[in-house]
Design a protein around this motif. Sequence first.
Motif, PDB file in Angstrom:
ATOM      1  N   VAL A   1       0.841  -1.205   0.000  1.00  0.00           N
ATOM      2  CA  VAL A   1       0.000   0.000   0.000  1.00  0.00           C
ATOM      3  C   VAL A   1       0.874   1.253   0.000  1.00  0.00           C
ATOM      4  O   VAL A   1       0.585   2.226  -0.709  1.00  0.00           O
ATOM      5  CB  VAL A   1      -0.944  -0.008   1.216  1.00  0.00           C
ATOM      6  CG1 VAL A   1      -1.654   1.340   1.360  1.00  0.00           C
ATOM      7  CG2 VAL A   1      -1.972  -1.122   1.075  1.00  0.00           C
ATOM      8  N   ALA A   2       1.953   1.232   0.796  1.00  0.00           N
ATOM      9  CA  ALA A   2       2.869   2.373   0.803  1.00  0.00           C
ATOM     10  C   ALA A   2       3.497   2.577  -0.571  1.00  0.00           C
ATOM     11  O   ALA A   2       3.660   3.718  -1.031  1.00  0.00           O
ATOM     12  CB  ALA A   2       3.959   2.159   1.857  1.00  0.00           C
TER      13      ALA A   2
ATOM     14  N   LEU B   1       3.628   5.508  -5.919  1.00  0.00           N
ATOM     15  CA  LEU B   1       3.381   5.515  -7.360  1.00  0.00           C
ATOM     16  C   LEU B   1       2.323   6.538  -7.753  1.00  0.00           C
ATOM     17  O   LEU B   1       2.382   7.117  -8.845  1.00  0.00           O
ATOM     18  CB  LEU B   1       2.959   4.116  -7.814  1.00  0.00           C
ATOM     19  CG  LEU B   1       4.066   3.059  -7.812  1.00  0.00           C
ATOM     20  CD1 LEU B   1       3.468   1.675  -8.056  1.00  0.00           C
ATOM     21  CD2 LEU B   1       5.120   3.366  -8.866  1.00  0.00           C
ATOM     22  N   VAL B   2       1.328   6.732  -6.883  1.00  0.00           N
ATOM     23  CA  VAL B   2       0.306   7.755  -7.153  1.00  0.00           C
ATOM     24  C   VAL B   2       0.944   9.135  -7.234  1.00  0.00           C
ATOM     25  O   VAL B   2       0.623   9.945  -8.113  1.00  0.00           O
ATOM     26  CB  VAL B   2      -0.787   7.712  -6.066  1.00  0.00           C
ATOM     27  CG1 VAL B   2      -1.707   8.919  -6.187  1.00  0.00           C
ATOM     28  CG2 VAL B   2      -1.604   6.431  -6.178  1.00  0.00           C
ATOM     29  N   VAL B   3       1.877   9.410  -6.325  1.00  0.00           N
ATOM     30  CA  VAL B   3       2.576  10.692  -6.349  1.00  0.00           C
ATOM     31  C   VAL B   3       3.394  10.828  -7.631  1.00  0.00           C
ATOM     32  O   VAL B   3       3.371  11.871  -8.299  1.00  0.00           O
ATOM     33  CB  VAL B   3       3.477  10.832  -5.110  1.00  0.00           C
ATOM     34  CG1 VAL B   3       4.325  12.097  -5.202  1.00  0.00           C
ATOM     35  CG2 VAL B   3       2.634  10.854  -3.837  1.00  0.00           C
TER      36      VAL B   3
ATOM     37  N   PRO C   1       5.986   4.683 -13.842  1.00  0.00           N
ATOM     38  CA  PRO C   1       6.462   3.675 -14.804  1.00  0.00           C
ATOM     39  C   PRO C   1       5.296   2.881 -15.393  1.00  0.00           C
ATOM     40  O   PRO C   1       4.263   2.690 -14.736  1.00  0.00           O
ATOM     41  CB  PRO C   1       7.362   2.776 -13.947  1.00  0.00           C
ATOM     42  CG  PRO C   1       6.781   2.882 -12.569  1.00  0.00           C
ATOM     43  CD  PRO C   1       6.276   4.291 -12.449  1.00  0.00           C
ATOM     44  N   VAL C   2       5.467   2.397 -16.618  1.00  0.00           N
ATOM     45  CA  VAL C   2       4.404   1.619 -17.252  1.00  0.00           C
ATOM     46  C   VAL C   2       4.261   0.248 -16.592  1.00  0.00           C
ATOM     47  O   VAL C   2       3.213  -0.385 -16.683  1.00  0.00           O
ATOM     48  CB  VAL C   2       4.665   1.439 -18.764  1.00  0.00           C
ATOM     49  CG1 VAL C   2       4.569   2.778 -19.471  1.00  0.00           C
ATOM     50  CG2 VAL C   2       6.006   0.777 -19.012  1.00  0.00           C
TER      51      VAL C   2
END
Length: 253
Positions: free
Chosen positions: A204-205, A210-212, A220-221
């Motif tokens: 989750v962290a 990745l959201v940021v 990244p894809v």
Amino acid sequence: MTETTGDTTTGRAPDTRRTAGPRRRAALVAFRIAMAALILLLSWRTYEETGIALARSNGTLRTAGATVTEMTSHTESGTTGGGQDGGGASYHYTEYTIELRLADGTKTLHGVPEESVHGLREGRRATVGLWHGRVVEIDGRDVWRGWHPQATDITLFVLYPLIMGYLIALAVSAAAFLAGLGGRGRVAPDVRGPAGVFGFFTGVAAILGLVVLGALGEGPVFWPLVPVAAGTAVALARLRADVRRARRAAAAA
């Protein structure tokens, strides 16, 4: 006086456990089938996006000549954000649907951004870049939509924490099973559980990170691999440490 409820032969209430067992097993089978389908779909989308990105970066796309046979545009506009006090930002963009005629047939592209169609018009010749038959470039410009808010990708985005947790739990269970086969004794559920939970929160962290990055345009894809890999690695390391601690405590006792 006879009883009128329950089993009319014995006078006892029906045993609900006889029906609860098959229902529970059927629900578990349905859940596992659904998770297997989601994992396969996520794996394919990750392979697809990663393969296209690698092929574009190292120049291994197959090129072919094509003719633009039809172009149609679709304009979207509106306002985002703002809340009750207003202040939302307006947006306006145009997307194109392009039909191309190649030597091996006709291909249609949807949702092509305006900056990728500069200079294109009906009847014009162009050079396209192909990845396994999919058009991902036109005259060197990217026309592949990648991860975007379509039905499939939205489903994977929303259900990704569930998929990630399921994969981490499978990895922990497999590691515990292999430890038992190695003659080191069965790993108790109260030892496996904390490891899986710790790995899940690590994943989750990683998702939040990745959201940021995605908000900054740097995501990244191959993003689905990152939380699963991080969560699984941490879960297995925690499981190994907990098993060693439990065995030392048992030996001391």
